[in-house]
Design a protein around this motif. Structure first.
Motif, mmCIF file in Angstrom:
data_model
loop_
_atom_site.group_PDB
_atom_site.id
_atom_site.type_symbol
_atom_site.label_atom_id
_atom_site.label_comp_id
_atom_site.label_asym_id
_atom_site.label_seq_id
_atom_site.Cartn_x
_atom_site.Cartn_y
_atom_site.Cartn_z
ATOM 1 N N UNK A 188 44.432 35.732 39.606
ATOM 2 C CA UNK A 188 44.113 37.155 39.480
ATOM 3 C C UNK A 188 45.063 37.892 38.533
ATOM 4 N N UNK A 189 45.844 37.141 37.762
ATOM 5 C CA UNK A 189 46.710 37.786 36.763
ATOM 6 C C UNK A 189 45.872 38.281 35.585
ATOM 7 N N UNK A 190 46.493 39.032 34.696
ATOM 8 C CA UNK A 190 45.791 39.521 33.509
ATOM 9 C C UNK A 190 45.413 38.345 32.612
ATOM 10 N N UNK A 191 44.483 38.604 31.705
ATOM 11 C CA UNK A 191 44.038 37.577 30.766
ATOM 12 C C UNK A 191 45.224 37.040 29.961
ATOM 13 N N UNK A 192 46.088 37.925 29.486
ATOM 14 C CA UNK A 192 47.254 37.516 28.704
ATOM 15 C C UNK A 192 48.198 36.628 29.486
ATOM 16 N N UNK A 193 48.462 36.995 30.741
ATOM 17 C CA UNK A 193 49.330 36.172 31.590
ATOM 18 C C UNK A 193 48.709 34.794 31.794
ATOM 19 N N UNK A 194 47.412 34.770 32.055
ATOM 20 C CA UNK A 194 46.699 33.518 32.290
ATOM 21 C C UNK A 194 46.781 32.619 31.059
ATOM 22 N N UNK A 195 46.628 33.207 29.870
ATOM 23 C CA UNK A 195 46.697 32.427 28.630
ATOM 24 C C UNK A 195 48.090 31.841 28.414
ATOM 25 N N UNK A 196 49.109 32.472 28.985
ATOM 26 C CA UNK A 196 50.480 31.987 28.844
ATOM 27 C C UNK A 196 50.785 30.767 29.696
ATOM 28 N N UNK A 197 49.890 30.400 30.580
ATOM 29 C CA UNK A 197 50.065 29.242 31.459
ATOM 30 C C UNK A 197 49.239 29.436 32.703
ATOM 31 N N UNK A 198 48.595 28.353 33.165
ATOM 32 C CA UNK A 198 47.741 28.466 34.349
ATOM 33 C C UNK A 198 47.541 27.100 34.992
ATOM 34 N N UNK A 199 46.958 27.117 36.166
ATOM 35 C CA UNK A 199 46.662 25.895 36.903
ATOM 36 C C UNK A 199 45.430 25.243 36.292
ATOM 37 N N UNK A 241 40.964 38.799 36.660
ATOM 38 C CA UNK A 241 42.042 39.748 36.904
ATOM 39 C C UNK A 241 41.774 40.646 38.113
ATOM 40 N N UNK A 242 42.836 41.001 38.811
ATOM 41 C CA UNK A 242 42.722 41.789 40.043
ATOM 42 C C UNK A 242 41.865 43.037 39.838
ATOM 43 N N UNK A 243 42.040 43.749 38.735
ATOM 44 C CA UNK A 243 41.293 44.996 38.521
ATOM 45 C C UNK A 243 39.808 44.773 38.280
ATOM 46 N N UNK A 244 39.392 43.516 38.020
ATOM 47 C CA UNK A 244 37.964 43.227 37.803
ATOM 48 C C UNK A 244 37.267 42.720 39.064
ATOM 49 N N UNK A 245 38.019 42.451 40.116
ATOM 50 C CA UNK A 245 37.443 41.851 41.322
ATOM 51 C C UNK A 245 36.316 42.699 41.933
ATOM 52 N N UNK A 246 36.482 44.028 42.088
ATOM 53 C CA UNK A 246 35.391 44.792 42.717
ATOM 54 C C UNK A 246 34.051 44.648 42.012
ATOM 55 N N UNK A 273 48.736 34.404 41.628
ATOM 56 C CA UNK A 273 49.144 35.352 40.595
ATOM 57 C C UNK A 273 50.567 34.983 40.184
ATOM 58 N N UNK A 274 51.382 35.954 39.820
ATOM 59 C CA UNK A 274 52.751 35.649 39.403
ATOM 60 C C UNK A 274 53.658 35.405 40.608
ATOM 61 N N UNK A 275 53.542 36.260 41.632
ATOM 62 C CA UNK A 275 54.457 36.148 42.770
ATOM 63 C C UNK A 275 53.780 36.107 44.131
ATOM 64 N N UNK A 276 52.516 36.451 44.187
ATOM 65 C CA UNK A 276 51.795 36.484 45.460
ATOM 66 C C UNK A 276 51.366 37.882 45.868
ATOM 67 N N UNK A 277 51.872 38.898 45.176
ATOM 68 C CA UNK A 277 51.515 40.277 45.515
ATOM 69 C C UNK A 277 50.066 40.622 45.199
ATOM 70 N N UNK A 278 49.670 40.366 43.972
ATOM 71 C CA UNK A 278 48.289 40.678 43.563
ATOM 72 C C UNK A 278 47.294 39.769 44.268
ATOM 73 N N UNK A 279 47.650 38.501 44.443
ATOM 74 C CA UNK A 279 46.729 37.600 45.144
ATOM 75 C C UNK A 279 46.596 38.009 46.608
ATOM 76 N N UNK A 280 47.643 38.578 47.175
ATOM 77 C CA UNK A 280 47.568 39.104 48.545
ATOM 78 C C UNK A 280 46.614 40.278 48.630
#
Length: 94
Positions: free
Chosen positions: A17-28, A35-40, A57-64
């Motif tokens: 759920x990180x931003x597109x840019x964060x995801x492009x920087x490394x992902x599973x 991204x979290x803001x697109x979920x709804x 996500x990066x730390x677990x906050x947004x995924x929470x």
């Protein structure tokens, strides 16, 4: 449900759920980026994914936040925390 077991047994879908840019920087490997803001506006798409969803996500906050929101829609999902932790579990399954 044990998140590590879900990942090791390739059950469900890993959703970053990180931003597109964060995801492009490394992902599973094999994860998808919503991204979290697109979920709804993407609930229908999320409901169609192979459940359970393992959110990261990066730390677990947004995924929470995503886990709390999606569970209100009856979507089986778990907060996997940092994508680095999820990636570690995923690397053990290869």
């Amino acid at each position: 449900m044990d998140i590590e077991k879900i990942i090791l047994e390739n059950q469900g879908t890993i959703v970053d759920v990180r931003s597109y840019g964060e995801f492009q920087g490394g992902n599973v490997a094999g994860s998808i980026n919503i991204p979290l803001n697109e979920i709804p506006e993407r609930i229908k798409e999320l409901k169609a994914l192979n459940a359970p969803l393992v959110l990261c996500c990066a730390s677990g906050g947004r995924s929470g936040q995503a886990q709390h929101f999606l569970s209100q829609y009856g979507i089986e999902c778990y907060n996997g925390g940092s994508w680095l932790n999820v990636n570690y579990y995923k690397s053990k399954s290869i």
